[in-house]
Design a protein around this motif. Structure first.
Motif, short mmCIF file in Angstrom:
data_model
loop_
_atom_site.label_atom_id
_atom_site.label_comp_id
_atom_site.label_asym_id
_atom_site.label_seq_id
_atom_site.Cartn_x
_atom_site.Cartn_y
_atom_site.Cartn_z
N ASN A 190 24.78 38.17 30.73
CA ASN A 190 23.97 38.90 29.76
C ASN A 190 23.49 37.91 28.71
O ASN A 190 24.28 37.45 27.88
N PRO A 191 22.21 37.54 28.70
CA PRO A 191 21.72 36.52 27.77
C PRO A 191 21.77 36.94 26.30
O PRO A 191 21.85 36.08 25.42
N LYS A 192 21.74 38.23 26.03
CA LYS A 192 21.78 38.69 24.63
C LYS A 192 23.17 38.51 24.02
O LYS A 192 23.31 38.00 22.92
N SER A 193 24.18 38.96 24.74
CA SER A 193 25.55 38.86 24.22
C SER A 193 26.24 37.57 24.65
O SER A 193 27.32 37.25 24.15
N LYS A 194 25.62 36.85 25.58
CA LYS A 194 26.19 35.62 26.16
C LYS A 194 27.54 35.89 26.82
O LYS A 194 28.41 35.02 26.86
N GLU A 195 27.68 37.07 27.34
CA GLU A 195 28.90 37.44 28.06
C GLU A 195 28.69 37.26 29.56
O GLU A 195 27.60 37.52 30.08
N THR A 196 29.74 36.85 30.24
CA THR A 196 29.68 36.61 31.68
C THR A 196 30.76 37.42 32.38
O THR A 196 31.87 37.56 31.86
N VAL A 197 30.42 37.93 33.55
CA VAL A 197 31.40 38.67 34.35
C VAL A 197 31.40 38.07 35.76
O VAL A 197 30.34 37.85 36.34
N GLY A 198 32.57 37.78 36.26
CA GLY A 198 32.71 37.27 37.62
C GLY A 198 33.60 38.20 38.44
O GLY A 198 34.56 38.77 37.91
N ILE A 199 33.27 38.36 39.70
CA ILE A 199 34.06 39.22 40.58
C ILE A 199 34.57 38.38 41.75
O ILE A 199 33.79 37.79 42.49
N TYR A 200 35.89 38.32 41.89
CA TYR A 200 36.54 37.51 42.92
C TYR A 200 37.39 38.42 43.80
O TYR A 200 38.03 39.36 43.30
N HIS A 201 37.43 38.11 45.09
CA HIS A 201 38.36 38.80 45.97
C HIS A 201 39.54 37.88 46.24
O HIS A 201 39.38 36.76 46.73
N LEU A 202 40.74 38.34 45.91
CA LEU A 202 41.96 37.54 46.05
C LEU A 202 42.79 38.10 47.20
O LEU A 202 43.32 39.21 47.12
N GLY A 203 42.88 37.34 48.28
CA GLY A 203 43.51 37.82 49.50
C GLY A 203 45.01 37.66 49.53
O GLY A 203 45.67 37.20 48.59
N MET A 204 45.59 38.01 50.69
CA MET A 204 47.03 38.09 50.86
C MET A 204 47.71 36.71 50.84
O MET A 204 48.91 36.62 50.61
N LYS A 205 46.96 35.65 51.10
CA LYS A 205 47.57 34.32 51.13
C LYS A 205 47.73 33.71 49.74
O LYS A 205 48.23 32.59 49.62
N LEU A 206 47.31 34.41 48.71
CA LEU A 206 47.37 33.88 47.35
C LEU A 206 48.53 34.46 46.56
O LEU A 206 48.54 34.42 45.33
N THR A 207 49.53 34.99 47.27
CA THR A 207 50.65 35.61 46.59
C THR A 207 51.71 34.58 46.21
O THR A 207 51.88 33.56 46.85
N GLY A 208 52.42 34.89 45.12
CA GLY A 208 53.59 34.12 44.71
C GLY A 208 54.80 34.94 45.10
O GLY A 208 55.46 34.69 46.10
N TYR A 209 55.09 35.98 44.31
CA TYR A 209 56.07 36.98 44.72
C TYR A 209 55.41 37.89 45.75
O TYR A 209 54.18 37.98 45.80
N PRO A 210 56.21 38.56 46.56
CA PRO A 210 55.62 39.44 47.58
C PRO A 210 54.64 40.43 46.96
O PRO A 210 54.95 41.07 45.97
N PHE A 211 53.47 40.49 47.54
CA PHE A 211 52.35 41.38 47.24
C PHE A 211 51.71 41.15 45.87
O PHE A 211 50.78 41.84 45.48
N LEU A 212 52.15 40.14 45.12
CA LEU A 212 51.57 39.85 43.80
C LEU A 212 50.86 38.49 43.82
O LEU A 212 51.41 37.50 44.33
N VAL A 213 49.67 38.45 43.26
CA VAL A 213 48.91 37.20 43.20
C VAL A 213 49.65 36.19 42.32
O VAL A 213 50.18 36.53 41.25
N HIS A 214 49.69 34.95 42.77
CA HIS A 214 50.37 33.88 42.03
C HIS A 214 49.69 33.66 40.67
O HIS A 214 48.46 33.69 40.55
N GLY A 215 50.50 33.46 39.64
CA GLY A 215 49.97 33.25 38.30
C GLY A 215 49.06 32.05 38.20
O GLY A 215 48.09 32.04 37.43
N GLY A 216 49.33 31.01 38.99
CA GLY A 216 48.48 29.82 38.97
C GLY A 216 47.09 30.11 39.51
O GLY A 216 46.09 29.54 39.05
N ILE A 217 47.00 31.00 40.50
CA ILE A 217 45.70 31.39 41.04
C ILE A 217 44.90 32.14 39.99
O ILE A 217 43.70 31.92 39.81
N LEU A 218 45.56 33.03 39.25
CA LEU A 218 44.87 33.79 38.20
C LEU A 218 44.37 32.85 37.11
O LEU A 218 43.26 33.02 36.59
N ALA A 219 45.17 31.85 36.76
CA ALA A 219 44.73 30.87 35.76
C ALA A 219 43.53 30.08 36.27
O ALA A 219 42.59 29.80 35.52
#
Length: 240
Positions: A131-160
């Motif tokens: 949005n050029p007026k507010s200079k806000e950006t939105v990104g949409i990512y799909h995080l699959g099953m291979k990116l887990t740390g604990y079972p069924f939860l996305v690894h914190g490093g991936i989120l970072a």
């Protein structure tokens, strides 16, 4: 004559209002049944977590299976892309003045576009809206099953990694820059992030001071209803 052998079991007798009732001790076999059930459950859980995450099990039932052949992989990517386009948050962004943008140098991002770009990882490229007026950006990512740390939860490093990725692109959009340098990033994890879902990463409160940029970010679930991670970052840029 037959003799009847009766095993005596200690009992406790209680009398209430002239009525007597008896409490007999529980059979010892119940305890062993509980131990056996616990041991079997623990062993099964350990086996599954060593060979597959809970997300793998859920994906078999609820999500698309990740195919191994090329034709199936293309279909899988097309299905994910179709789901992304149909997300309600995408429609809302377009109605609120956001336009889809295509970073010209994004293919140089070796981590997102190469290392993590695998079936079960970040299978399809993320989409960015600005949005050029507010200079806000939105990104949409799909995080699959291979990116887990604990079972069924996305690894914190991936989120970072995902959050920093959009932060850096947001700085380029806001300052019309080709390169930037990360100075500092702080994260606060608010809620566990389930794998095999889209996440919405939002950049807000972009503050510019010369060649320095500070901004805030948050990762939300695919409905945009719950904040999963909050963050803040500061960057320096090289202008064109």
């Amino acid at each position: 004559m037959l003799k009847t052998v009766v095993q005596r079991i200690p009992v406790r007798a209680y009398t209430t209002a002239g009525k007597q009732f008896v409490i007999r001790p529980r059979s010892q076999t119940n305890k062993w049944v509980k131990f056996a059930t616990f041991g079997a459950s623990f062993g099964l859980g350990w086996f599954l977590t060593q060979h597959m995450t809970f997300a793998d099990i859920v994906a078999t039932w609820r999500y698309d299976k990740v195919p191994e052949n090329d034709e199936g992989l293309e279909k899988y990517k097309a299905q994910l892309s179709g789901r992304l386009e149909r997300m309600s948050v995408v429609k809302q962004l377009k109605q609120c003045g956001y336009s889809e943008v295509f970073p010209p140098h994004y293919n140089q991002n070796t981590l997102i576009n190469k290392s993590l770009s695998v079936p079960g990882g970040i299978t399809i490229p993320p989409k960015f809206y600005y949005n050029p007026k507010s200079k806000e950006t939105v990104g949409i990512y799909h995080l699959g099953m291979k990116l887990t740390g604990y079972p069924f939860l996305v690894h914190g490093g991936i989120l970072a990694t995902v959050m920093e990725d959009l932060m850096r692109e947001s700085v380029k959009f806001a300052k019309n820059a080709t390169a930037e340098k990360t100075k500092d990033i702080s994260l606060s994890y608010k809620f566990p992030t389930l794998a095999n879902q889209f996440v919405v990463v939002r950049i807000t409160n972009v503050e510019e001071s010369g060649k320095n940029v500070e901004l805030q970010a948050e990762i939300m679930d695919q409905g945009g209803n719950r904040t999963l991670v909050k963050g803040r970052g500061s960057f320096s840029i090289n202008s064109k």
